[in-house]
Motif scaffolding. Structure first.
Motif, short mmCIF file in Angstrom:
data_model
loop_
_atom_site.label_atom_id
_atom_site.label_comp_id
_atom_site.label_asym_id
_atom_site.label_seq_id
_atom_site.Cartn_x
_atom_site.Cartn_y
_atom_site.Cartn_z
N SER A 136 0.88 -1.16 0.00
CA SER A 136 0.00 0.00 0.00
C SER A 136 0.92 1.21 0.00
CB SER A 136 -0.90 -0.01 1.25
OG SER A 136 -1.61 1.21 1.35
N ILE A 137 0.96 1.94 -1.11
CA ILE A 137 1.97 2.98 -1.30
C ILE A 137 1.38 4.37 -1.15
CG2 ILE A 137 3.71 3.91 -2.87
CD1 ILE A 137 3.83 1.22 -4.26
N GLU A 138 2.06 5.17 -0.38
CA GLU A 138 1.73 6.60 -0.31
C GLU A 138 2.92 7.35 -0.91
OE1 GLU A 138 0.07 10.09 2.66
OE2 GLU A 138 -0.01 7.99 3.24
N ARG A 139 2.65 8.14 -1.93
CA ARG A 139 3.69 8.86 -2.64
C ARG A 139 3.58 10.35 -2.37
NH1 ARG A 139 0.91 5.36 -5.82
NH2 ARG A 139 2.03 3.56 -6.66
N ILE A 140 4.70 10.97 -2.06
CA ILE A 140 4.71 12.42 -1.83
C ILE A 140 5.87 13.05 -2.58
CG2 ILE A 140 3.61 12.22 0.43
CD1 ILE A 140 6.33 12.79 1.72
N ASP A 141 5.68 14.30 -2.96
CA ASP A 141 6.74 15.07 -3.61
C ASP A 141 6.46 16.55 -3.39
OD1 ASP A 141 9.16 14.98 -5.31
OD2 ASP A 141 7.95 16.20 -6.65
N LEU A 142 7.49 17.35 -3.46
CA LEU A 142 7.34 18.78 -3.21
C LEU A 142 6.40 19.45 -4.21
CD1 LEU A 142 11.02 19.79 -2.44
CD2 LEU A 142 9.13 19.71 -0.83
N ASN A 143 6.48 19.03 -5.45
CA ASN A 143 5.68 19.67 -6.49
C ASN A 143 5.08 18.60 -7.39
OD1 ASN A 143 6.21 22.81 -6.39
ND2 ASN A 143 8.15 21.79 -5.98
N SER A 144 4.11 17.90 -6.85
CA SER A 144 3.48 16.83 -7.61
C SER A 144 2.77 17.36 -8.84
CB SER A 144 2.46 16.10 -6.72
OG SER A 144 1.68 15.21 -7.49
N GLN A 145 2.98 16.66 -9.94
CA GLN A 145 2.26 17.00 -11.16
C GLN A 145 1.54 15.78 -11.71
OE1 GLN A 145 4.54 19.27 -14.01
NE2 GLN A 145 5.59 20.41 -12.41
N ALA A 146 1.20 14.85 -10.80
CA ALA A 146 0.48 13.64 -11.22
C ALA A 146 -0.50 13.24 -10.14
CB ALA A 146 1.47 12.51 -11.49
#
Length: 289
Positions: A136-146
């Motif tokens: 079960s994946i939680e994905r984070i990024d500073l500037n998500s574009q997806a």
């Protein structure tokens, strides 16, 4: 002795380092990609140091130089190309290779309650971990574009408040090197402890989880004035991690660290001290105070 008062600048946030994602597909050669990335990192570090020193004129001059070389847009193109499959991208393939002995146990676990993976600095929804359907994946990024990648700074992410909000694995793949100062890097590693929590695992899984997947450009460890493998391992052991997997290449270093016992010690004493001399060394370092 009189001391010069300088304005303190907060550099805890990842936004001081890693740039947002660019969707440009403009082609850049392999050699040019590496040169551009190295130059941009050097200038960003110089700018961060100038800000920290309170030298705003120098910081502005460096900012103008960065823009004259194409700014973040050109850097982002190089970064994304460097992580493409035809250039050896998707570091999670190494992680999945390492987890191969536990795949059957992970499948059985996924049938009821899959292990949770926090991917910091996520760029893709289709990497090897995602395709495995084991987590079960939680994905984070500073500037998500997806869609599917939450826009969030790991250093400002709310802490878990219940067992269900902890993770079994945290991935920091080419993330730590974007943090512009040594103290910030140490703070990021320390913060991972707050998201990993031991629980009852099956016999096959407890030898690996909970764990931290860490990927860095190889020069950070192999050619730094202030960091080598021995010091990195000492820092991780002080935090409560034990190294269970490692892979070194000319470009990247990959590590899998199992969290044995989260540290309660807050006086680490890991300073920025020279380990190697030489004018061709880089200044990558991790400070834990």
């Amino acid at each position: 002795m009189a001391t010069k008062k300088t304005k303190k600048t907060k550099l805890k946030s990842l936004s001081s380092g890693r740039p947002p994602i660019s969707k440009s597909t403009r082609s850049i050669s392999n050699k040019a990609t590496r040169t551009l990335i190295r130059a941009h990192h050097t200038l960003e570090k110089q700018k961060a140091q100038a800000i920290k020193d309170g030298d705003h004129a120098k910081a502005e001059a460096i900012a103008r130089e960065i823009e004259s070389k194409g700014g973040l847009k050109r850097y982002q193109e190089a970064s994304l190309l460097g992580q493409s499959n035809d250039r050896g991208g998707d570091s999670s393939r190494v992680l999945m290779e390492w987890l191969q002995p536990t795949v059957q146990a992970l499948k059985e676990q996924a049938a009821t309650e899959p292990l949770r993976l926090l991917e910091v600095g996520a760029l893709s929804l289709t990497n090897a971990c995602s395709k495995s359907k084991l987590f079960s994946i939680e994905r984070i990024d500073l500037n998500s574009q997806a869609d599917g990648i939450k826009q969030q700074d790991f250093m400002e992410r709310p802490l878990p408040t219940c067992q269900a909000e902890y993770f079994d694995i945290v991935s920091l793949s080419l993330v730590l090197n974007y943090v512009p100062d040594a103290i910030g890097k140490g703070a990021m590693l320390l913060r991972t402890l707050k998201f990993l929590k031991s629980k009852m695992y099956t016999e096959d899984l407890k030898a690996v989880f909970p764990c931290l997947f860490l990927v860095l450009p190889s020069p950070c460890v192999l050619n730094s004035r202030y960091m080598d493998e021995k010091k990195l391992e000492s820092i991780m052991m002080a935090l409560g991690f034990v190294q269970i997997k490692k892979k070194l290449s000319n470009k990247l270093v990959y590590y899998l660290w199992k969290l044995e016992s989260p540290t309660t010690n807050r006086q680490f004493g890991f300073k920025k001290e020279e380990i190697r001399s030489g004018k061709d060394r880089n200044n990558f370092s991790i400070v834990l105070k």
